[in-house]
Design a protein around this motif. Sequence first.
Motif, PDB file in Angstrom:
ATOM      1  N   ILE A 573     -22.140 -61.515 -14.304  1.00 58.53           N
ATOM      2  CA  ILE A 573     -21.472 -61.006 -15.502  1.00 58.53           C
ATOM      3  C   ILE A 573     -20.046 -60.655 -15.095  1.00 58.53           C
ATOM      4  O   ILE A 573     -19.826 -59.727 -14.319  1.00 58.53           O
ATOM      5  CB  ILE A 573     -22.177 -59.774 -16.095  1.00 58.53           C
ATOM      6  N   THR A 574     -19.074 -61.402 -15.602  1.00 58.74           N
ATOM      7  CA  THR A 574     -17.680 -61.210 -15.192  1.00 58.74           C
ATOM      8  C   THR A 574     -17.123 -59.889 -15.705  1.00 58.74           C
ATOM      9  O   THR A 574     -16.373 -59.207 -15.002  1.00 58.74           O
ATOM     10  CB  THR A 574     -16.808 -62.366 -15.709  1.00 58.74           C
ATOM     11  N   ASN A 575     -17.440 -59.521 -16.944  1.00 57.48           N
ATOM     12  CA  ASN A 575     -16.973 -58.278 -17.557  1.00 57.48           C
ATOM     13  C   ASN A 575     -17.609 -58.177 -18.935  1.00 57.48           C
ATOM     14  O   ASN A 575     -18.133 -59.168 -19.460  1.00 57.48           O
ATOM     15  CB  ASN A 575     -15.438 -58.232 -17.676  1.00 57.48           C
ATOM     16  N   ILE A 576     -17.563 -57.006 -19.514  1.00 57.19           N
ATOM     17  CA  ILE A 576     -18.020 -56.804 -20.894  1.00 57.19           C
ATOM     18  C   ILE A 576     -16.928 -56.040 -21.616  1.00 57.19           C
ATOM     19  O   ILE A 576     -16.691 -54.856 -21.348  1.00 57.19           O
ATOM     20  CB  ILE A 576     -19.363 -56.052 -20.945  1.00 57.19           C
ATOM     21  N   GLN A 577     -16.236 -56.769 -22.525  1.00 56.30           N
ATOM     22  CA  GLN A 577     -15.107 -56.197 -23.240  1.00 56.30           C
ATOM     23  C   GLN A 577     -15.221 -56.532 -24.720  1.00 56.30           C
ATOM     24  O   GLN A 577     -16.060 -57.326 -25.117  1.00 56.30           O
ATOM     25  CB  GLN A 577     -13.798 -56.737 -22.643  1.00 56.30           C
ATOM     26  N   GLU A 578     -14.364 -55.944 -25.512  1.00 54.41           N
ATOM     27  CA  GLU A 578     -14.460 -56.107 -26.958  1.00 54.41           C
ATOM     28  C   GLU A 578     -14.142 -57.534 -27.382  1.00 54.41           C
ATOM     29  O   GLU A 578     -13.034 -58.023 -27.182  1.00 54.41           O
ATOM     30  CB  GLU A 578     -13.519 -55.129 -27.665  1.00 54.41           C
ATOM     31  N   ARG A 601     -31.234 -60.204 -16.372  1.00 50.13           N
ATOM     32  CA  ARG A 601     -32.645 -59.811 -16.429  1.00 50.13           C
ATOM     33  C   ARG A 601     -33.549 -61.008 -16.150  1.00 50.13           C
ATOM     34  O   ARG A 601     -34.740 -60.844 -15.863  1.00 50.13           O
ATOM     35  CB  ARG A 601     -32.974 -59.208 -17.801  1.00 50.13           C
ATOM     36  N   SER A 602     -32.985 -62.211 -16.222  1.00 52.64           N
ATOM     37  CA  SER A 602     -33.752 -63.432 -15.949  1.00 52.64           C
ATOM     38  C   SER A 602     -33.583 -63.919 -14.513  1.00 52.64           C
ATOM     39  O   SER A 602     -34.076 -64.995 -14.168  1.00 52.64           O
ATOM     40  CB  SER A 602     -33.318 -64.547 -16.920  1.00 52.64           C
ATOM     41  N   VAL A 603     -32.903 -63.149 -13.697  1.00 56.01           N
ATOM     42  CA  VAL A 603     -32.768 -63.504 -12.279  1.00 56.01           C
ATOM     43  C   VAL A 603     -34.110 -63.288 -11.585  1.00 56.01           C
ATOM     44  O   VAL A 603     -34.804 -62.302 -11.847  1.00 56.01           O
ATOM     45  CB  VAL A 603     -31.674 -62.645 -11.603  1.00 56.01           C
ATOM     46  N   LYS A 604     -34.495 -64.213 -10.705  1.00 56.73           N
ATOM     47  CA  LYS A 604     -35.768 -64.068  -9.998  1.00 56.73           C
ATOM     48  C   LYS A 604     -35.738 -62.820  -9.123  1.00 56.73           C
ATOM     49  O   LYS A 604     -34.672 -62.308  -8.780  1.00 56.73           O
ATOM     50  CB  LYS A 604     -36.055 -65.311  -9.164  1.00 56.73           C
ATOM     51  N   LYS A 605     -36.918 -62.319  -8.767  1.00 58.00           N
ATOM     52  CA  LYS A 605     -37.016 -61.006  -8.114  1.00 58.00           C
ATOM     53  C   LYS A 605     -36.232 -60.927  -6.808  1.00 58.00           C
ATOM     54  O   LYS A 605     -35.658 -59.895  -6.479  1.00 58.00           O
ATOM     55  CB  LYS A 605     -38.485 -60.666  -7.863  1.00 58.00           C
ATOM     56  N   ASP A 606     -36.197 -62.011  -6.041  1.00 59.44           N
ATOM     57  CA  ASP A 606     -35.452 -61.979  -4.790  1.00 59.44           C
ATOM     58  C   ASP A 606     -34.060 -62.585  -4.951  1.00 59.44           C
ATOM     59  O   ASP A 606     -33.374 -62.861  -3.967  1.00 59.44           O
ATOM     60  CB  ASP A 606     -36.216 -62.693  -3.673  1.00 59.44           C
ATOM     61  N   GLY A 607     -33.651 -62.798  -6.212  1.00 61.36           N
ATOM     62  CA  GLY A 607     -32.310 -63.304  -6.475  1.00 61.36           C
ATOM     63  C   GLY A 607     -31.316 -62.168  -6.621  1.00 61.36           C
ATOM     64  O   GLY A 607     -31.619 -61.006  -6.332  1.00 61.36           O
ATOM     65  N   TRP A 608     -30.105 -62.497  -7.118  1.00 62.41           N
ATOM     66  CA  TRP A 608     -29.019 -61.521  -7.153  1.00 62.41           C
ATOM     67  C   TRP A 608     -28.339 -61.472  -8.514  1.00 62.41           C
ATOM     68  O   TRP A 608     -28.056 -62.517  -9.112  1.00 62.41           O
ATOM     69  CB  TRP A 608     -27.965 -61.850  -6.104  1.00 62.41           C
ATOM     70  N   ALA A 609     -28.065 -60.252  -8.964  1.00 68.23           N
ATOM     71  CA  ALA A 609     -27.195 -60.035 -10.113  1.00 68.23           C
ATOM     72  C   ALA A 609     -25.827 -59.646  -9.577  1.00 68.23           C
ATOM     73  O   ALA A 609     -25.701 -58.706  -8.788  1.00 68.23           O
ATOM     74  CB  ALA A 609     -27.745 -58.927 -10.998  1.00 68.23           C
ATOM     75  N   VAL A 610     -24.786 -60.381  -9.966  1.00 69.97           N
ATOM     76  CA  VAL A 610     -23.409 -60.104  -9.545  1.00 69.97           C
ATOM     77  C   VAL A 610     -22.697 -59.445 -10.721  1.00 69.97           C
ATOM     78  O   VAL A 610     -22.503 -60.070 -11.768  1.00 69.97           O
ATOM     79  CB  VAL A 610     -22.692 -61.407  -9.120  1.00 69.97           C
ATOM     80  N   LEU A 611     -22.313 -58.169 -10.552  1.00 72.73           N
ATOM     81  CA  LEU A 611     -21.797 -57.365 -11.669  1.00 72.73           C
ATOM     82  C   LEU A 611     -20.410 -56.827 -11.359  1.00 72.73           C
ATOM     83  O   LEU A 611     -20.075 -56.552 -10.198  1.00 72.73           O
ATOM     84  CB  LEU A 611     -22.749 -56.200 -11.947  1.00 72.73           C
ATOM     85  N   ASN A 612     -19.633 -56.630 -12.410  1.00 74.41           N
ATOM     86  CA  ASN A 612     -18.289 -56.084 -12.294  1.00 74.41           C
ATOM     87  C   ASN A 612     -18.369 -54.556 -12.214  1.00 74.41           C
ATOM     88  O   ASN A 612     -18.752 -53.899 -13.182  1.00 74.41           O
ATOM     89  CB  ASN A 612     -17.463 -56.512 -13.511  1.00 74.41           C
ATOM     90  N   ALA A 613     -17.994 -54.010 -11.065  1.00 78.06           N
ATOM     91  CA  ALA A 613     -18.096 -52.558 -10.866  1.00 78.06           C
ATOM     92  C   ALA A 613     -17.147 -51.793 -11.766  1.00 78.06           C
ATOM     93  O   ALA A 613     -17.361 -50.602 -12.036  1.00 78.06           O
ATOM     94  CB  ALA A 613     -17.815 -52.222  -9.401  1.00 78.06           C
ATOM     95  N   GLU A 614     -16.080 -52.442 -12.254  1.00 79.90           N
ATOM     96  CA  GLU A 614     -15.090 -51.763 -13.080  1.00 79.90           C
ATOM     97  C   GLU A 614     -15.464 -51.769 -14.559  1.00 79.90           C
ATOM     98  O   GLU A 614     -14.740 -51.186 -15.378  1.00 79.90           O
ATOM     99  CB  GLU A 614     -13.718 -52.408 -12.868  1.00 79.90           C
ATOM    100  N   SER A 615     -16.558 -52.444 -14.900  1.00 75.24           N
ATOM    101  CA  SER A 615     -17.031 -52.484 -16.282  1.00 75.24           C
ATOM    102  C   SER A 615     -18.216 -51.534 -16.422  1.00 75.24           C
ATOM    103  O   SER A 615     -19.306 -51.817 -15.916  1.00 75.24           O
ATOM    104  CB  SER A 615     -17.451 -53.911 -16.649  1.00 75.24           C
ATOM    105  N   HIS A 617     -20.295 -50.909 -18.694  1.00 77.73           N
ATOM    106  CA  HIS A 617     -21.494 -51.492 -19.293  1.00 77.73           C
ATOM    107  C   HIS A 617     -22.224 -52.408 -18.324  1.00 77.73           C
ATOM    108  O   HIS A 617     -23.446 -52.529 -18.374  1.00 77.73           O
ATOM    109  CB  HIS A 617     -21.136 -52.232 -20.577  1.00 77.73           C
ATOM    110  N   CYS A 618     -21.483 -53.048 -17.415  1.00 79.14           N
ATOM    111  CA  CYS A 618     -22.134 -53.837 -16.361  1.00 79.14           C
ATOM    112  C   CYS A 618     -22.932 -52.928 -15.434  1.00 79.14           C
ATOM    113  O   CYS A 618     -24.062 -53.237 -15.049  1.00 79.14           O
ATOM    114  CB  CYS A 618     -21.091 -54.612 -15.551  1.00 79.14           C
ATOM    115  N   VAL A 619     -22.309 -51.823 -15.056  1.00 71.48           N
ATOM    116  CA  VAL A 619     -22.963 -50.875 -14.155  1.00 71.48           C
ATOM    117  C   VAL A 619     -24.215 -50.303 -14.800  1.00 71.48           C
ATOM    118  O   VAL A 619     -25.252 -50.125 -14.147  1.00 71.48           O
ATOM    119  CB  VAL A 619     -21.979 -49.749 -13.759  1.00 71.48           C
ATOM    120  N   LYS A 620     -24.135 -50.042 -16.100  1.00 74.81           N
ATOM    121  CA  LYS A 620     -25.280 -49.497 -16.827  1.00 74.81           C
ATOM    122  C   LYS A 620     -26.442 -50.495 -16.851  1.00 74.81           C
ATOM    123  O   LYS A 620     -27.612 -50.122 -16.746  1.00 74.81           O
ATOM    124  CB  LYS A 620     -24.848 -49.142 -18.247  1.00 74.81           C
ATOM    125  N   ILE A 621     -26.113 -51.781 -16.974  1.00 69.06           N
ATOM    126  CA  ILE A 621     -27.142 -52.832 -16.985  1.00 69.06           C
ATOM    127  C   ILE A 621     -27.959 -52.794 -15.706  1.00 69.06           C
ATOM    128  O   ILE A 621     -29.169 -53.036 -15.712  1.00 69.06           O
ATOM    129  CB  ILE A 621     -26.480 -54.223 -17.165  1.00 69.06           C
TER     130      ILE A 621
END
Length: 879
Positions: A573-578, A601-615, A617-621
Amino acid sequence: MKILSVQALRGPNLWSVNRKKLIQMRLDLEELENFPTNKIDGFSTRIREMFPTMIEHRCSEGVEGGFFMRIDRGTWMGHVIEHIALEIQTLAGMETGFGRTRETKTAGIYNVVFSYVEEKVGLFAAESSVAIAQALIDGTEYDLQGDIKKMREIREEVRLGPSTGSIVDEAVARDIPWIRLGTNSLVQLGYGVNQIRFQATMTCKTSSIAVDIACNKEETKRMLNNASIPVALGDICIDEEGLKATIKRIGYPLVLKPLDGNHGKGASINVNNYEDALAGLMHAKNYSRKVIVERFITGYDFRVLVIDNKVVAAAQRVPANVVGDGKHSIQELIDIENLNPKRGYGHENVLTEIAVDRDTMDLLAKKNYTLETKPGKDEVVYLKSTANLSTGGTSIDVTDMMHPENVFLSERISRVIGLDVCGIDIMAPNLTQPLKESGGVILEVNAAPGFRMHLAPSEGLPRNVAAPVIDMLYPPGKPSRIPIIAVTGTNGKTTTTRMLAHMVKSQGYKVGFTTSDGIYVQNHMLEKGDTTGPLSTEYILKDPTVDFAVLETARGGILRSGLGFSRCDIGVITNIQEDHLGISDIETLDDLARVKAVVVRSVKKDGWAVLNAESPHCVKIADDLSCNIAYFSMDENHPVIIRHCKKGGVAAIYENGFITIKKGDWKIRVEKATHIPLTMAGKAKFMIANVLAATLAGFLYGFKTDEMKLALGTFIPSAALTPGRMNIFNFRNFKVMIDFAHNKAGYLAIEDFLTSIESAHKVGIIAGVGDRRDEDIRDIGQIAARMFDHIIIRQEKYLRGRTEEEIISLILEGVASVDKNVTYEIVPKEIEAIKHAISLAREGSFIVALSDVITNAIDIVQEYLDREIEMEEAESVKA
């Protein structure tokens, strides 16, 4: 009540990641919003009378009868319709039990969501449930059985047959993905290069020569006879003369069947006189020009199933019959038997309903019976001349009774004919003795044999005959999936996707990727357009040359149909903005985050979610994810990064000018940002963020840092490689940049970049999008006024319910809110706007076309640039 829309979700979706097959109906209750069920006279009584089986609906009460309790207490009609839609599917033989009903932010409008087995049945159930609810409200009659019958008919038209379905079920049980190719029984197992196709029970490994042999009964008999395998005496006839000659040679009793027949169609058995033989010949010729005439062998009809040259099941097949009781007629006995819960319409149950046809009437006539005849007690009356389950026959499992020599013989037959999935029809007194002793013979060898008689025999042990098919197609160690990286977010999706695809390709993979401008395999555009939905994903996963998929996954496709894959290895998820707020019930950033979260949420259990720490809403996910989590940030001291890495987590950060991987306390510098062309020498900060996301995803997949460094250095931003992503065209005296920025965040990123551009005359070509909120369109005008000296407003497309004048007025309100002397003009058409901007260019001008039709914009600018180059070359020659 009014149905506003109905759509089928086919993959992980906003409502459930695990329940992929859902119908979502948007329902306007209108005046019924003021009338819950306890305010509708007699409603509770009427729904109980129509659906007594709903007593099993526990609903939120968690007890039997819970739903009826809700009815009595008062619940809204959307909730009732959800339960009706589920119940009528159950009554039609399709058990499914997941449902959700939620009111939208518009009062009286609800999303009614329920699961389905067959999509077309689910869509029918949506319409039907509303009509049923209205009848219950009005207290009018409703033909419920008519709807149930219709749903069964639809199911039989669209469903996979029992054989195909059993193979799919076995594949699903082994976590092998599948895609239905078209509307018939052609199915793909696995993805990309690891796919296997099959149709019915014929696989892509089945020899076409073997199928031709099996379909030619004469050739089959000849080959078996030459291999010393017992076959029935007989010949092929095309006319009465040939029939007479064959009868003279082999005598009675006879079997006559079409050479090219199947399922017992056109067959006549135990024929004992010439008149019946001639009638049988004519009947068989309705199905085939050539007719097999064989000596009738007394005994039982057996089917032996051989898969991968090994016997896996054997069944005795019994033709459809009824047993007399001395009281009922044959027709009455058929009707009674068809009430057997094991029998159903088509393939819905273990057994098929018995239908009366010509074959039935012929058999009865031979006994001087009619449908009104009352057979004596315990008298067996056969109604079909063949034992096919599709005509109402039954089966008895005899696998464990087969004599070893008959097992050897059957496995040898499969090799002689050459079939990987082989059905052998045997007529013999039994299979417990070798055929050479019992006098049994091989009648036929079948390609694509049916599995139902083995999967669910009337008597004996069921056999999971689909398992050896999957064993053959996917032996231990053979993969069925390909790696999938899915990219979503508000901005930067396409660039990140393209960068990742370039990185993957540089590792030697054949990469398929989807973007907002097209579908690509190895950089070859195969389909043009916005291809970020599930159909485009499926396109890539069906491609037999692709061994790695990178998929841009946009909000619209998720809301419309769900994801096109069941799970991915890495989700970004690159970012979540308006953006896109106020559309499809997505009113807030929290709503938008719920949509984007479907990908990770569809990433396999041993896979990785790559999230934007500055967003935020990403952190909340991240709180709701069950996979591994990694973050990226432009700020190495961001609290989320510090917290995450203290726990030993992995992150990508921008530190001291470097793209750096941080793992716990360790840092791995990949490359200096100024050396990465995409960052515009480090000036495009939002591009650095995209590089961080792509680099982190590549690192987590296992790519080496040196290899990623090389890929980042060779990913050149251009109209060819990154169309519409900061494509800069250098004219002699000025520059033109084309970018796809179309929302507030995108405009802010361009504004930040332009602060690093030295130009006394910055010109912007901008437009609004009609389905955005008023404040979003004003923001675009405001930001444009801050970063440009002159603005050209054009607005010929994407009005989406507004007028040009309305959108332009909102943009100008935004422009006027900025305390700056900005000039503007309106040129409605984009191409004319670009031409006009170029005509205004002076020494040092920097023109920015924020375009939504990238190809057209690039083409026109490139045309002007080519013309300038040609003029310079011509002047050079003159000089």
